[in-house]
Scaffold this motif. Structure first.
Motif, PDB file in Angstrom:
ATOM      1  N   SER A 163      -1.448   7.214 -10.427  1.00  0.00           N
ATOM      2  CA  SER A 163      -2.650   7.847  -9.844  1.00  0.00           C
ATOM      3  C   SER A 163      -3.331   6.911  -8.855  1.00  0.00           C
ATOM      4  O   SER A 163      -4.522   6.574  -8.979  1.00  0.00           O
ATOM      5  N   CYS A 164      -2.543   6.434  -7.900  1.00  0.00           N
ATOM      6  CA  CYS A 164      -3.078   5.508  -6.901  1.00  0.00           C
ATOM      7  C   CYS A 164      -2.557   5.902  -5.523  1.00  0.00           C
ATOM      8  O   CYS A 164      -1.716   6.794  -5.387  1.00  0.00           O
ATOM      9  N   SER A 165      -3.034   5.239  -4.503  1.00  0.00           N
ATOM     10  CA  SER A 165      -2.590   5.545  -3.143  1.00  0.00           C
ATOM     11  C   SER A 165      -1.179   4.979  -2.893  1.00  0.00           C
ATOM     12  O   SER A 165      -0.728   4.053  -3.583  1.00  0.00           O
ATOM     13  N   LYS A 166      -0.527   5.503  -1.880  1.00  0.00           N
ATOM     14  CA  LYS A 166       0.796   4.995  -1.496  1.00  0.00           C
ATOM     15  C   LYS A 166       0.691   3.548  -1.007  1.00  0.00           C
ATOM     16  O   LYS A 166       1.608   2.763  -1.205  1.00  0.00           O
ATOM     17  N   ASN A 167      -0.418   3.220  -0.368  1.00  0.00           N
ATOM     18  CA  ASN A 167      -0.612   1.846   0.114  1.00  0.00           C
ATOM     19  C   ASN A 167      -0.635   0.844  -1.028  1.00  0.00           C
ATOM     20  O   ASN A 167      -0.146  -0.284  -0.896  1.00  0.00           O
ATOM     21  N   THR A 168      -1.203   1.242  -2.167  1.00  0.00           N
ATOM     22  CA  THR A 168      -1.231   0.357  -3.340  1.00  0.00           C
ATOM     23  C   THR A 168       0.181   0.093  -3.833  1.00  0.00           C
ATOM     24  O   THR A 168       0.544  -1.041  -4.172  1.00  0.00           O
ATOM     25  N   VAL A 169       1.010   1.131  -3.854  1.00  0.00           N
ATOM     26  CA  VAL A 169       2.408   0.988  -4.292  1.00  0.00           C
ATOM     27  C   VAL A 169       3.178   0.093  -3.321  1.00  0.00           C
ATOM     28  O   VAL A 169       3.924  -0.802  -3.728  1.00  0.00           O
ATOM     29  N   ILE A 170       2.986   0.347  -2.031  1.00  0.00           N
ATOM     30  CA  ILE A 170       3.678  -0.453  -1.014  1.00  0.00           C
ATOM     31  C   ILE A 170       3.281  -1.918  -1.136  1.00  0.00           C
ATOM     32  O   ILE A 170       4.120  -2.822  -1.018  1.00  0.00           O
ATOM     33  N   LYS A 171       2.008  -2.178  -1.407  1.00  0.00           N
ATOM     34  CA  LYS A 171       1.545  -3.552  -1.577  1.00  0.00           C
ATOM     35  C   LYS A 171       2.198  -4.205  -2.792  1.00  0.00           C
ATOM     36  O   LYS A 171       2.586  -5.381  -2.766  1.00  0.00           O
ATOM     37  N   ALA A 172       2.335  -3.432  -3.870  1.00  0.00           N
ATOM     38  CA  ALA A 172       2.986  -3.950  -5.081  1.00  0.00           C
ATOM     39  C   ALA A 172       4.451  -4.275  -4.810  1.00  0.00           C
ATOM     40  O   ALA A 172       4.955  -5.335  -5.204  1.00  0.00           O
ATOM     41  N   TYR A 173       5.150  -3.367  -4.133  1.00  0.00           N
ATOM     42  CA  TYR A 173       6.561  -3.609  -3.795  1.00  0.00           C
ATOM     43  C   TYR A 173       6.701  -4.817  -2.863  1.00  0.00           C
ATOM     44  O   TYR A 173       7.653  -5.597  -2.974  1.00  0.00           O
ATOM     45  N   SER A 174       5.753  -4.970  -1.944  1.00  0.00           N
ATOM     46  CA  SER A 174       5.800  -6.121  -1.032  1.00  0.00           C
ATOM     47  C   SER A 174       5.666  -7.427  -1.798  1.00  0.00           C
ATOM     48  O   SER A 174       6.329  -8.424  -1.494  1.00  0.00           O
ATOM     49  N   GLU A 175       4.794  -7.432  -2.805  1.00  0.00           N
ATOM     50  CA  GLU A 175       4.618  -8.632  -3.632  1.00  0.00           C
ATOM     51  C   GLU A 175       5.912  -8.962  -4.381  1.00  0.00           C
ATOM     52  O   GLU A 175       6.331 -10.111  -4.470  1.00  0.00           O
TER      53      GLU A 175
END
Length: 454
Positions: free
Chosen positions: A38-50
């Protein structure tokens, strides 16, 4: 860092440690994870980037995110700190990219995969290697390149091969790559050594050896030397080639880590050769895939036929499938992208290692200071044995190389250890050096106490 961003990173790491996710697993899409958490796509992308920065996941355009390798526990969790192994970091090996190249190679070369090929290697691969070598200031043509089953095979064949100068003896740096010493011992070749430090070699001594000792070739690692990490200056390289020409000596240049050089003005010895005396070995093992067992050797034309005869007696030809896949990988541009990525990773690790050595090593120790590459060596206090140190550290799950195998018998020293940064992760480096420093101090104090009783 948002709470949900943390949760995504921690959840994927938990699945890696408990085995739910393994190397090659495809991760949920950005959209799927954004719905799950239940979060934005940007949050997921940031997690994957990390996770990408930690080399745990890998992105394939238009495909998604995949697991590169299982998650490594921290140094404090009793895992092995491996300063010994010298292959490329498993987290940095482009498994999925190269798998695509293998699949294409099977399709493209299906008529050739199960038959014998050109003893010299695929002409198309030799052409791609020639193009790639231009970035390293090695300018040649495909007819001078021979594909071999790894650089070790090239070294082994050259050690036994008669050379046009008719000479018999071989000169090597001391210390040097143990695989070269092994080949010399197997072939029972008369061998001379020249001492190497971070200040280089004594060029006057080199000239004396060239002049008086019937040297067939000088085996040299010009950049990021194994085990010292030393790199020659351009002026030194030029002088070495001049001396080789003057005294009819060939040079075997093992530039296996040359592509990690961040100095764009640094040239190989080959670039100073105008008379065909430098034999250049280009390996794909340390910076790419050790199991690929493919390397290229640039030879003087006068030596090609004889070298191919020796290679034919060894293995007919190198793996057709490996050659085809590597050709596709080089041609696609993926190899250059891979080198660009790992160059920064290994440079960063070497800076961490040097910083830890500067901060933590006790008095009486000295360490080499390479700019990059895989290797840094530590000279121990006179009363500390490298073999004893390596044994005690192994009991603490800290693996180092005592460097004994890298010396000729009459040059052997028991005060040098080699550290390799290719298999350790960033978070392990300082802790590993701390353990090394403490063990050096322990051995030194015990030895000093023993002598005080005499």
């Amino acid at each position: 860092m948002s709470t949900k961003y943390k949760k995504i990173v921690e959840e994927i790491k938990n699945q890696l440690t408990n085995g739910t996710l393994v190397a090659g697993s495809k991760l949920p899409s950005v959209r799927q994870l954004s719905e799950m958490f239940s979060c934005s796509k940007n949050t997921v992308i940031k997690a994957y980037s990390e996770l990408e920065k930690e080399h745990l996941v890998y992105a394939i355009p238009q495909s998604g995110y995949y697991i590169v390798n299982e998650f490594a526990l921290s140094a404090e969790d009793s895992t092995i700190v491996d300063f010994l192994s010298a292959g490329p970091d498993n987290h940095l090996i482009p498994y999925l990219e190269f798998q695509h190249c293998l699949n294409q190679a099977i399709e493209i070369y299906k008529k050739d995969v199960f038959t014998y090929s050109d003893h010299q290697g695929f002409y198309s691969l030799r052409t791609e290697i020639v193009k790639n070598l231009q970035d390293s200031q090695v300018f040649t043509d495909p007819d001078r390149v021979v594909i071999v089953s790894g650089s070790q095979q090239a070294i082994h064949l050259l050690t036994a091969l008669p050379f046009p100068n008719g000479k018999k003896n071989i000169l090597i740096e001391q210390p040097t790559y143990f695989g070269m010493i092994e080949s010399l011992q197997i072939h029972q070749v008369s061998t001379f050594g020249i001492e190497l430090s971070m200040n280089g070699i004594d060029l006057d001594r080199l000239e004396y050896i060239f002049k008086n000792n019937n040297i067939k070739f000088f085996y040299i690692i010009p950049r990021f030397h194994n085990p010292l990490g030393h790199s020659y200056t351009n002026n030194e390289k030029k002088k070495i080639v001049e001396l080789a020409n003057k005294y009819d000596v060939y040079i075997v240049e093992d530039d296996f880590l040359g592509e990690l050089d961040r100095n764009k003005k640094s040239d190989p010895l080959f670039s100073y050769d105008t008379s065909g005396r430098v034999i250049y070995i280009k390996s794909f093992s340390k910076v790419f895939l050790p199991g690929l067992r493919i390397a290229g050797v640039v030879l003087p034309k006068i030596m090609i036929n004889n070298f191919l005869r020796y290679k034919f007696s060894s293995d007919f030809n190198s793996s057709v499938l490996s050659q085809g896949a590597l050709e596709i990988y080089l041609k696609s541009g993926m190899y250059k992208s891979h080198i660009k990525k790992i160059k920064e990773v290994y440079f960063h690790r070497m800076q961490l290692l040097k910083s830890a050595c500067e901060e933590l090593l006790p008095e009486g120790t000295h360490y080499t200071q390479p700019d990059s590459g895989f290797y840094l060596s530590i000279y121990l206090p006179e009363n500390v044995s490298a073999k004893r140190l390596a044994l005690l550290l192994s009991e603490k799950l800290i693996l180092i190389d005592d460097a004994d195998r890298m010396f000729l018998t009459h040059y052997k020293k028991d005060n040098l250890i080699r550290l390799c940064i290719s298999q350790v992760q960033d978070h392990q480096i300082k802790w590993g050096v701390k353990m090394i420093a403490e063990t050096i101090t322990l051995l030194s104090n015990k030895r000093n106490y023993y002598y005080s009783l005499l």
